[in-house]
Design a protein around this motif. Structure first.
Motif, PDB file in Angstrom:
ATOM      1  N   ASP A   1       0.806  -1.016  -0.029  1.00 44.79           N
ATOM      2  CA  ASP A   1      -0.012  -0.255  -0.047  1.00 44.79           C
ATOM      3  C   ASP A   1       1.067   1.378   0.095  1.00 44.79           C
ATOM      4  O   ASP A   1       1.380   1.521   0.861  1.00 44.79           O
ATOM      5  N   LYS A   2       1.072   1.903  -1.120  1.00 37.25           N
ATOM      6  CA  LYS A   2       1.903   2.987  -1.203  1.00 37.25           C
ATOM      7  C   LYS A   2       1.228   4.173  -1.129  1.00 37.25           C
ATOM      8  O   LYS A   2      -0.367   4.120  -1.324  1.00 37.25           O
ATOM      9  N   ASP A   3       1.792   5.517  -1.416  1.00 34.67           N
ATOM     10  CA  ASP A   3       0.986   6.589  -1.059  1.00 34.67           C
ATOM     11  C   ASP A   3      -0.153   6.783  -2.158  1.00 34.67           C
ATOM     12  O   ASP A   3      -1.539   7.169  -1.906  1.00 34.67           O
ATOM     13  N   ASP A   4       0.103   6.560  -3.397  1.00 36.19           N
ATOM     14  CA  ASP A   4      -0.930   6.736  -4.351  1.00 36.19           C
ATOM     15  C   ASP A   4      -1.394   5.453  -5.058  1.00 36.19           C
ATOM     16  O   ASP A   4      -2.122   5.538  -6.140  1.00 36.19           O
TER      17      ASP A   4
ATOM     18  N   PHE B   1     -10.891  -0.666  -2.140  1.00 33.11           N
ATOM     19  CA  PHE B   1      -9.790  -0.089  -1.428  1.00 33.11           C
ATOM     20  C   PHE B   1     -10.028   1.490  -1.508  1.00 33.11           C
ATOM     21  O   PHE B   1      -9.198   2.311  -0.926  1.00 33.11           O
ATOM     22  N   GLY B   2     -10.543   2.033  -2.535  1.00 32.25           N
ATOM     23  CA  GLY B   2     -10.645   3.533  -2.623  1.00 32.25           C
ATOM     24  C   GLY B   2      -9.406   4.154  -3.255  1.00 32.25           C
ATOM     25  O   GLY B   2      -9.155   5.246  -3.004  1.00 32.25           O
ATOM     26  N   LYS B   3      -8.652   3.284  -3.888  1.00 33.36           N
ATOM     27  CA  LYS B   3      -7.447   3.752  -4.370  1.00 33.36           C
ATOM     28  C   LYS B   3      -7.067   2.981  -5.784  1.00 33.36           C
ATOM     29  O   LYS B   3      -7.552   1.987  -6.070  1.00 33.36           O
ATOM     30  N   LYS B   4      -6.092   3.627  -6.576  1.00 28.37           N
ATOM     31  CA  LYS B   4      -5.741   2.930  -7.791  1.00 28.37           C
ATOM     32  C   LYS B   4      -4.958   1.726  -7.423  1.00 28.37           C
ATOM     33  O   LYS B   4      -4.215   1.520  -6.195  1.00 28.37           O
ATOM     34  N   VAL B   5      -5.079   0.713  -8.056  1.00 24.67           N
ATOM     35  CA  VAL B   5      -4.372  -0.533  -7.956  1.00 24.67           C
ATOM     36  C   VAL B   5      -3.624  -0.837  -9.310  1.00 24.67           C
ATOM     37  O   VAL B   5      -4.063  -1.140 -10.334  1.00 24.67           O
TER      38      VAL B   5
END
Length: 308
Positions: free
Chosen positions: A233-236, A278-282
């Motif tokens: 799980d990175k920042d962006d 996850f509400g994030k780019k994957v």
């Protein structure tokens, strides 16, 4: 003795908490019901039987008639006659969830017969009140629903019978009241911000596995398992690397497809759902590996988390 003293403490009578086990045969709507009750997408839902392989816990905190509560739901695999070691492990999850339940939701669909039902012997493992959930009433009429309610009442004398449609969210409020009012007075078991006892990797593997169930036929979905080998799980962005296990080389070819098209399709669908979840780019990378007869090997099943 200590427990009695603790329960007499007036402070503890201001909070309800307990474990609610959702049991039933495959495909009766248990996973749909759990997702509706928790308000989060926790269990994978497909039209194929046996999609739920683990005991998945969903946690709901809230207030009911001014009393705070914590409901710990367990969605369990559908009750089947085991034909692999994997099935034995799945049934162990079902039995374990019944033994520690405070309330049991026994989900049946409108067409099932009460007499000689496969789940009935398992209900002997619990002393908890059993709430019979008569699901899929949207596929029936009022007369048939009344008749079925009477049939189940005669057979098992449950604490309550609640007819619902999990898909259409019909009568869910009544069911919720029936559950929460039967919870014991107890302090919470989990922190309020926890939704589940499962790690993020688990949900990543379940989302990919769901896409395998949706895109392949016959034995492929049942012979495959998804292992997350990396979850960063990175920042962006979240970087996920997954291994899809199959039992035979021919199955590997089917999973990958011509020029890798099928695996690419699974990856695209899974990545979209992972980003929503996850509400994030994957970034998702998938590999297919042959693990002969993994469903029958105790050591492998233990590695994959099928032994409680």
């Amino acid at each position: 003795m200590e427990e009695k003293v603790e329960n007499n403490n007036t402070e503890l009578r201001n909070h309800r908490a307990g474990f609610v086990s959702i049991v039933g045969k495959p495909n009766v709507g248990k996973s749909t019901l759990m997702n509706v009750l928790v308000g989060e997408r926790m269990s994978i839902i497909t039209s194929k039987a046996q999609t739920t392989r683990h005991r998945i816990i969903g946690i709901l905190n809230g207030k009911h008639e001014d009393i705070p509560f914590q409901l710990v739901y367990s969605d369990t695999p559908g009750v089947i006659k085991p034909s692999y070691k994997l099935h034995d492990s799945m049934m162990t999850f079902v039995k374990g969830s019944l033994e520690d339940a405070d309330v049991v939701l026994f989900v049946v669909e409108i067409g099932e017969k009460a007499a000689e039902h496969e789940v009935l012997p398992l209900l002997k493992r619990t002393e908890a009140p059993v709430v019979l959930v008569l699901n899929k009433i949207d596929l029936s009429n009022e007369e048939e629903v009344k008749q079925k309610m009477q049939e189940w009442d005669d057979e098992i004398h449950p604490a309550a019978i609640i007819p619902i449609s999990a898909l259409e969210k019909a009568n869910i409020g009544t069911l919720f009241d029936a559950v929460v009012t039967r919870l014991p007075f107890h302090p919470p078991y989990f922190d309020e911000d926890e939704l589940t006892d499962k790690p993020e990797r688990f949900f990543a593997s379940e989302i990919i596995r769901e896409k395998i169930f949706l895109n392949y036929r016959q034995e492929i979905p049942y012979s495959s398992e998804v292992v997350i080998t990396e979850f960063k799980d990175k920042d962006d962005i979240i970087v996920i690397r997954a291994e899809i296990l199959v039992e035979r080389k021919s199955q590997k070819g089917i999973i990958i497809g011509e020029k890798g098209e099928m695996l690419k399709k699974v990856g695209t669908q899974a990545r979209q759902d992972l980003e929503d979840f996850f509400g994030k780019k994957v970034f998702l990378e998938q590999h297919v590996k042959v693990e002969p007869d993994w469903r029958s090997k105790e050591n492998k099943l233990r590695q994959l988390g099928y032994q409680e």
